[in-house]
Design a protein around this motif. Structure first.
Motif, PDB file in Angstrom:
ATOM      1  N   LYS A  82       0.747  -1.097  -0.039  1.00 11.08           N
ATOM      2  CA  LYS A  82      -0.011  -0.104   0.190  1.00 11.08           C
ATOM      3  C   LYS A  82       0.740   1.201  -0.018  1.00 11.08           C
ATOM      4  O   LYS A  82       0.512   2.119  -0.609  1.00 11.08           O
ATOM      5  CB  LYS A  82      -0.781   0.039   1.186  1.00 11.08           C
ATOM      6  N   GLN A  83       1.876   1.367   0.792  1.00 13.41           N
ATOM      7  CA  GLN A  83       2.749   2.407   0.890  1.00 13.41           C
ATOM      8  C   GLN A  83       3.648   2.602  -0.528  1.00 13.41           C
ATOM      9  O   GLN A  83       3.374   4.054  -0.969  1.00 13.41           O
ATOM     10  CB  GLN A  83       3.933   2.345   1.719  1.00 13.41           C
ATOM     11  N   MET A  84       3.913   1.655  -1.359  1.00 14.92           N
ATOM     12  CA  MET A  84       4.631   1.847  -2.592  1.00 14.92           C
ATOM     13  C   MET A  84       3.453   2.427  -3.506  1.00 14.92           C
ATOM     14  O   MET A  84       3.823   3.473  -4.442  1.00 14.92           O
ATOM     15  CB  MET A  84       5.152   0.723  -3.238  1.00 14.92           C
ATOM     16  N   ALA A  85       2.159   2.011  -3.515  1.00 17.96           N
ATOM     17  CA  ALA A  85       1.219   2.446  -4.387  1.00 17.96           C
ATOM     18  C   ALA A  85       0.864   3.802  -4.054  1.00 17.96           C
ATOM     19  O   ALA A  85       0.463   4.800  -5.170  1.00 17.96           O
ATOM     20  CB  ALA A  85      -0.003   1.586  -4.037  1.00 17.96           C
ATOM     21  N   GLU A  86       0.659   4.297  -2.737  1.00 12.91           N
ATOM     22  CA  GLU A  86       0.354   5.660  -2.324  1.00 12.91           C
ATOM     23  C   GLU A  86       1.574   6.724  -3.048  1.00 12.91           C
ATOM     24  O   GLU A  86       1.395   7.525  -3.482  1.00 12.91           O
ATOM     25  CB  GLU A  86       0.290   5.615  -0.627  1.00 12.91           C
ATOM     26  N   GLN A  87       2.858   6.322  -2.741  1.00  7.63           N
ATOM     27  CA  GLN A  87       3.955   7.132  -3.258  1.00  7.63           C
ATOM     28  C   GLN A  87       3.855   7.170  -4.918  1.00  7.63           C
ATOM     29  O   GLN A  87       4.032   8.406  -5.308  1.00  7.63           O
ATOM     30  CB  GLN A  87       5.392   6.329  -2.938  1.00  7.63           C
ATOM     31  N   GLU A  88       3.574   6.170  -5.443  1.00 11.15           N
ATOM     32  CA  GLU A  88       3.152   6.224  -6.831  1.00 11.15           C
ATOM     33  C   GLU A  88       1.996   7.054  -7.399  1.00 11.15           C
ATOM     34  O   GLU A  88       2.126   7.984  -8.350  1.00 11.15           O
ATOM     35  CB  GLU A  88       3.032   4.880  -7.533  1.00 11.15           C
ATOM     36  N   ALA A  89       1.028   7.166  -6.492  1.00 10.40           N
ATOM     37  CA  ALA A  89      -0.055   7.951  -6.822  1.00 10.40           C
ATOM     38  C   ALA A  89       0.227   9.320  -6.717  1.00 10.40           C
ATOM     39  O   ALA A  89      -0.122  10.283  -7.453  1.00 10.40           O
ATOM     40  CB  ALA A  89      -1.282   7.454  -5.912  1.00 10.40           C
ATOM     41  N   ALA A  90       1.002   9.681  -5.562  1.00 13.38           N
ATOM     42  CA  ALA A  90       1.374  11.004  -5.282  1.00 13.38           C
ATOM     43  C   ALA A  90       2.234  11.523  -6.329  1.00 13.38           C
ATOM     44  O   ALA A  90       2.145  12.598  -6.903  1.00 13.38           O
ATOM     45  CB  ALA A  90       2.107  10.927  -4.002  1.00 13.38           C
ATOM     46  N   HIS A  91       3.130  10.635  -7.039  1.00 12.82           N
ATOM     47  CA  HIS A  91       3.952  11.017  -7.959  1.00 12.82           C
ATOM     48  C   HIS A  91       3.318  11.510  -9.113  1.00 12.82           C
ATOM     49  O   HIS A  91       3.534  12.551  -9.934  1.00 12.82           O
ATOM     50  CB  HIS A  91       5.159   9.853  -8.399  1.00 12.82           C
ATOM     51  N   VAL A  92       2.192  10.638  -9.472  1.00 15.24           N
ATOM     52  CA  VAL A  92       1.381  10.966 -10.711  1.00 15.24           C
ATOM     53  C   VAL A  92       0.768  12.006 -10.348  1.00 15.24           C
ATOM     54  O   VAL A  92       0.568  12.807 -11.400  1.00 15.24           O
ATOM     55  CB  VAL A  92       0.457   9.695 -11.011  1.00 15.24           C
ATOM     56  N   ALA A  93       0.210  12.366  -9.251  1.00 20.29           N
ATOM     57  CA  ALA A  93      -0.459  13.592  -9.161  1.00 20.29           C
ATOM     58  C   ALA A  93       0.328  14.910  -9.275  1.00 20.29           C
ATOM     59  O   ALA A  93      -0.131  15.881  -9.839  1.00 20.29           O
ATOM     60  CB  ALA A  93      -1.268  13.560  -7.686  1.00 20.29           C
ATOM     61  N   LEU A  94       1.441  14.790  -8.781  1.00 23.19           N
ATOM     62  CA  LEU A  94       2.540  15.820  -8.847  1.00 23.19           C
ATOM     63  C   LEU A  94       2.657  16.132 -10.366  1.00 23.19           C
ATOM     64  O   LEU A  94       2.697  17.515 -10.715  1.00 23.19           O
ATOM     65  CB  LEU A  94       3.811  15.378  -8.289  1.00 23.19           C
ATOM     66  N   LEU A  95       2.875  15.275 -11.237  1.00 25.75           N
ATOM     67  CA  LEU A  95       3.041  15.281 -12.688  1.00 25.75           C
ATOM     68  C   LEU A  95       1.887  15.651 -13.359  1.00 25.75           C
ATOM     69  O   LEU A  95       1.874  16.788 -14.252  1.00 25.75           O
ATOM     70  CB  LEU A  95       3.650  13.975 -13.393  1.00 25.75           C
ATOM     71  N   ASN A  96       0.679  15.351 -12.881  1.00 22.59           N
ATOM     72  CA  ASN A  96      -0.606  15.767 -13.474  1.00 22.59           C
ATOM     73  C   ASN A  96      -0.706  17.355 -13.223  1.00 22.59           C
ATOM     74  O   ASN A  96      -1.379  17.972 -14.149  1.00 22.59           O
ATOM     75  CB  ASN A  96      -1.652  15.051 -12.930  1.00 22.59           C
ATOM     76  N   ARG A  97      -0.192  17.684 -12.115  1.00 18.51           N
ATOM     77  CA  ARG A  97      -0.432  19.089 -11.946  1.00 18.51           C
ATOM     78  C   ARG A  97       0.637  20.108 -12.319  1.00 18.51           C
ATOM     79  O   ARG A  97       0.693  21.390 -12.201  1.00 18.51           O
ATOM     80  CB  ARG A  97      -0.769  19.472 -10.238  1.00 18.51           C
ATOM     81  N   GLY A  98       1.870  19.401 -12.760  1.00 17.91           N
ATOM     82  CA  GLY A  98       2.803  20.348 -13.323  1.00 17.91           C
ATOM     83  C   GLY A  98       3.459  20.724 -12.046  1.00 17.91           C
ATOM     84  O   GLY A  98       4.466  21.894 -12.421  1.00 17.91           O
ATOM     85  N   TRP A  99       3.626  20.062 -10.841  1.00 18.21           N
ATOM     86  CA  TRP A  99       4.575  20.642  -9.665  1.00 18.21           C
ATOM     87  C   TRP A  99       5.652  20.098  -9.608  1.00 18.21           C
ATOM     88  O   TRP A  99       6.632  20.483  -8.972  1.00 18.21           O
ATOM     89  CB  TRP A  99       3.538  20.513  -8.649  1.00 18.21           C
ATOM     90  N   ILE A 100       6.193  19.455 -10.415  1.00 15.62           N
ATOM     91  CA  ILE A 100       7.505  18.630 -10.726  1.00 15.62           C
ATOM     92  C   ILE A 100       7.698  18.728 -12.089  1.00 15.62           C
ATOM     93  O   ILE A 100       7.038  18.488 -13.219  1.00 15.62           O
ATOM     94  CB  ILE A 100       7.722  17.383 -10.088  1.00 15.62           C
TER      95      ILE A 100
END
Length: 226
Positions: free
Chosen positions: A208-226
């Motif tokens: 679950k922890q790895m999946a949460e980190q990946e979801a957060a990474h995708v969200a950061l990319l989607n919003r153009g924050w990284i």
């Protein structure tokens, strides 16, 4: 060839044998052409320590507001293998490496390039001293370090996304488990990260922890924050 590389490095070696040693991969020693010679592994060991010192000194002086833990995290991102391999590629180091036929065929992988770069740092230090290493290395580290710190890229994805979501939208993200599939020894978890009532990103992982980190990474990319 050494003179050509010295010109690229901006360093004229008093002992050109040190530079040749820095360029000698162990695969070269295992073949007849390098028999009886030494590889760059000892210089790599030294260069790794020099890199740690120079980067720590630079970060300490440049970012007085960062805590010890943050400085450690920034340095870990700054001097990772990918960055050192990029430095090696920027000076076309692979062209000058002495490698066995197998390594020559691939041009020297990322780890080989990064290791050779560290060995070159060790060679410069032994031949020219610490100040010259700093002159050579600091301009390469500086723009990357500034980017890491300004975008808070030294934080893990969940921490970074929470910080930016609160700053930009005033919302604390939440995570929900969408599914878990497969046998217990090889399970895959799918998690969504939610901002308000909208899904910001989705990720998969072996826990679950790895999946949460990946979801957060995708969200950061989607919003153009990284």
């Amino acid at each position: 060839m050494n003179e050509e590389l010295e010109a690229i490095l901006g360093v004229h070696f008093q002992d050109s044998g040190l530079l040749r040693l820095a360029l000698t991969h162990r695969s070269y020693i295992y073949e007849a052409a390098g028999e009886g010679q030494s590889s760059n592994e000892r210089l790599e060991f030294l260069g790794d320590s020099i890199l740690a010192l120079v980067s720590a000194d630079f970060l300490y002086r440049t970012f007085p507001n960062l805590t010890e833990g943050e400085l450690t995290d920034v340095r870990a991102v700054l001097v990772r293998t990918e960055t050192l391999a990029k430095f090696a590629r920027d000076i076309n180091l692979g062209k000058y490496l002495l490698m066995g036929r197998g390594e020559q065929h691939t041009g020297g992988g990322q780890r080989v390039q990064a290791s050779a770069f560290e060995a070159v740092l060790g060679a410069i230090y032994l031949d020219q001293g610490l100040a010259i290493v700093q002159q050579f290395l600091t301009p390469r580290l500086e723009p990357i370090a500034l980017n890491i710190v300004s975008k808070r890229l030294f934080k893990d994805n969940k921490s970074l996304f929470q910080e930016l979501a609160q700053a930009h939208e005033g919302i604390t993200p939440s995570y929900r488990l969408v599914s878990q599939e497969g046998p217990s020894h090889n399970r895959e978890f799918t998690v969504e990260v939610v901002l308000g009532d909208k899904v910001a990103g989705k990720g998969q992982g072996r826990n679950k922890q790895m999946a949460e980190q990946e979801a957060a990474h995708v969200a950061l990319l989607n919003r153009g924050w990284i």
